[in-house]
Design a protein around this motif. Structure first.
Motif, short mmCIF file in Angstrom:
data_model
loop_
_atom_site.label_atom_id
_atom_site.label_comp_id
_atom_site.label_asym_id
_atom_site.label_seq_id
_atom_site.Cartn_x
_atom_site.Cartn_y
_atom_site.Cartn_z
N GLY A 39 24.15 33.72 16.91
CA GLY A 39 23.79 33.09 15.64
C GLY A 39 23.18 34.02 14.60
O GLY A 39 22.85 33.59 13.50
N LYS A 42 26.62 38.33 13.57
CA LYS A 42 27.49 39.45 13.97
C LYS A 42 28.96 39.16 13.70
O LYS A 42 29.66 39.96 13.07
CB LYS A 42 27.31 39.76 15.47
N THR A 43 29.43 38.02 14.21
CA THR A 43 30.85 37.69 14.07
C THR A 43 31.22 37.51 12.60
O THR A 43 32.28 37.97 12.16
CB THR A 43 31.19 36.41 14.87
N THR A 44 30.35 36.89 11.85
CA THR A 44 30.62 36.70 10.42
C THR A 44 30.74 38.06 9.72
O THR A 44 31.64 38.25 8.89
CB THR A 44 29.51 35.85 9.76
P1 ADP Z 1 26.85 35.57 15.92
O1 ADP Z 1 28.20 36.17 15.90
O2 ADP Z 1 25.76 36.56 15.82
O3 ADP Z 1 26.66 34.61 17.06
P2 ADP Z 1 27.82 34.06 13.67
O4 ADP Z 1 28.20 35.05 12.65
O5 ADP Z 1 28.90 33.47 14.50
O6 ADP Z 1 26.69 34.70 14.59
O7 ADP Z 1 27.04 32.87 12.99
C1 ADP Z 1 25.91 33.05 12.14
C2 ADP Z 1 25.45 31.70 11.65
O8 ADP Z 1 26.42 31.15 10.78
C3 ADP Z 1 25.26 30.67 12.75
O9 ADP Z 1 24.20 29.85 12.38
C4 ADP Z 1 26.58 29.92 12.76
O10 ADP Z 1 26.45 28.63 13.26
C5 ADP Z 1 26.93 29.92 11.28
N1 ADP Z 1 28.40 29.91 11.06
C6 ADP Z 1 29.26 30.87 11.41
N2 ADP Z 1 30.51 30.55 11.04
C7 ADP Z 1 30.41 29.34 10.46
C8 ADP Z 1 31.36 28.45 9.86
N3 ADP Z 1 32.66 28.76 9.80
N4 ADP Z 1 30.90 27.29 9.36
C9 ADP Z 1 29.60 26.99 9.40
N5 ADP Z 1 28.65 27.77 9.94
C10 ADP Z 1 29.05 28.93 10.47
#
Ligand code: ADP
Ligand code: ADP
Length: 226
Positions: A39, A42-44
């Motif tokens: 959360g 990272k992935t974003t």
């Molecule tokens: P990580 O990869 O570090 O687990 P993410 O980048 O997946 O983190 O997510 C960062 C935050 O953004 C989290 O709170 C996640 O729920 C939110 N988030 C990520 N993608 C989406 C999306 N497509 N819609 C809504 N919230 C998102």
């Protein structure tokens, strides 16, 4: 020289700020890791580099060029996602060739020659006619890496490629990924929640917390929280 640069990049989903005013440079040829708990964004961040997401605010540059509005297919990146499934109805060779996406292979090679070269690179020479379902998890991920590298991208993006593997296979794949990266000298951005893995594999890492880095440093300069 700088390969990619985030300049005040923010990504919001409704009320959630996934990436928060991120400024960060990744150098050419560097193995750069984003590490932190689930959360933290990272992935974003990786999806922003790939162009699957557009920033809400800020600028992203590749080698100094603004790519903020450039679509994924026009970015010079190869991506391997967590559990990136190979196509089960295609052979290994067909899966890797698919990564070329109908573009001409680099260096004037034929498609078959390029596939052979890539399978050699990932230490799976002669696997062209094998079926993905008969391969180990580590082998599948190396095929996915070969597929991502097929068109000869400038940047390789890896999102938790080891997460589906047990500890022993993870350790082996980590060494293999590092060896592939060294051999190509390709700029690599790697995502993991595993701090030990990040410290072992990276030239530099960003320890992320709530959408922004808390520390950006080479492994020996990262301080550990108790
Ligand atoms: P990580 O990869 O570090 O687990 P993410 O980048 O997946 O983190 O997510 C960062 C935050 O953004 C989290 O709170 C996640 O729920 C939110 N988030 C990520 N993608 C989406 C999306 N497509 N819609 C809504 N919230 C998102
Ligand atoms: P990670 O394993 O990196 O934490 P997730 O499994 O949380 O990633 O998310 C996988 C995908 O789902 C990501 O591409 C992310 O953009 C998307 N996602 C994450 N959180 C949300 C959410 N709250 N709403 C919609 N999509 C999300």
């Amino acid at each position: 020289p700088v390969a990619l640069e985030f300049d005040g990049v923010t990504k919001r989903y409704g009320g959630t700020t996934a990436v928060d005013d991120l400024s960060l440079s990744v150098r050419e040829g560097e193995f750069f890791t984003l590490v932190g708990p689930s959360g933290c964004g990272k992935t974003t961040t990786l999806r922003l580099i790939a162009g699957f997401e557009r920033p809400t605010d800020g600028t992203l540059r590749f080698g100094g060029d603004d790519v903020t509005g450039v679509p994924p297919e026009d970015r010079d990146v190869g991506v391997v996602f967590q559990n990136y499934a190979l196509f089960p109805h295609m052979t290994v060779g067909e899966n890797v060739a698919y990564g070329l996406n109908f573009a001409d292979p680099p260096n004037g090679l034929s498609s078959a020659e390029r596939v052979r070269e890539l399978l050699e690179l990932v230490d799976l020479e002669g696997f062209e006619d094998r079926e993905p379902e008969n391969l180990s998890g580590g082998q599948k991920q190396r095929i996915a890496i070969a597929r991502a590298l097929a068109p000869g991208p400038e940047v390789l993006l890896l999102d938790e490629p080891m997460s589906a593997l047990d500890a022993q296979l993870r350790e082996r794949l980590r060494l293999q990924v590092k060896a592939i990266q060294r051999e190509l000298g390709i700029t690599t951005v790697y995502v993991t929640h595993d701090q030990e893995e990040a410290l072992a594999i990276s030239d530099r890492l960003a320890v992320m917390r709530a959408g922004a880095p808390e520390q950006v440093a080479p492994p020996r300069k990262i301080y550990r929280r108790p």
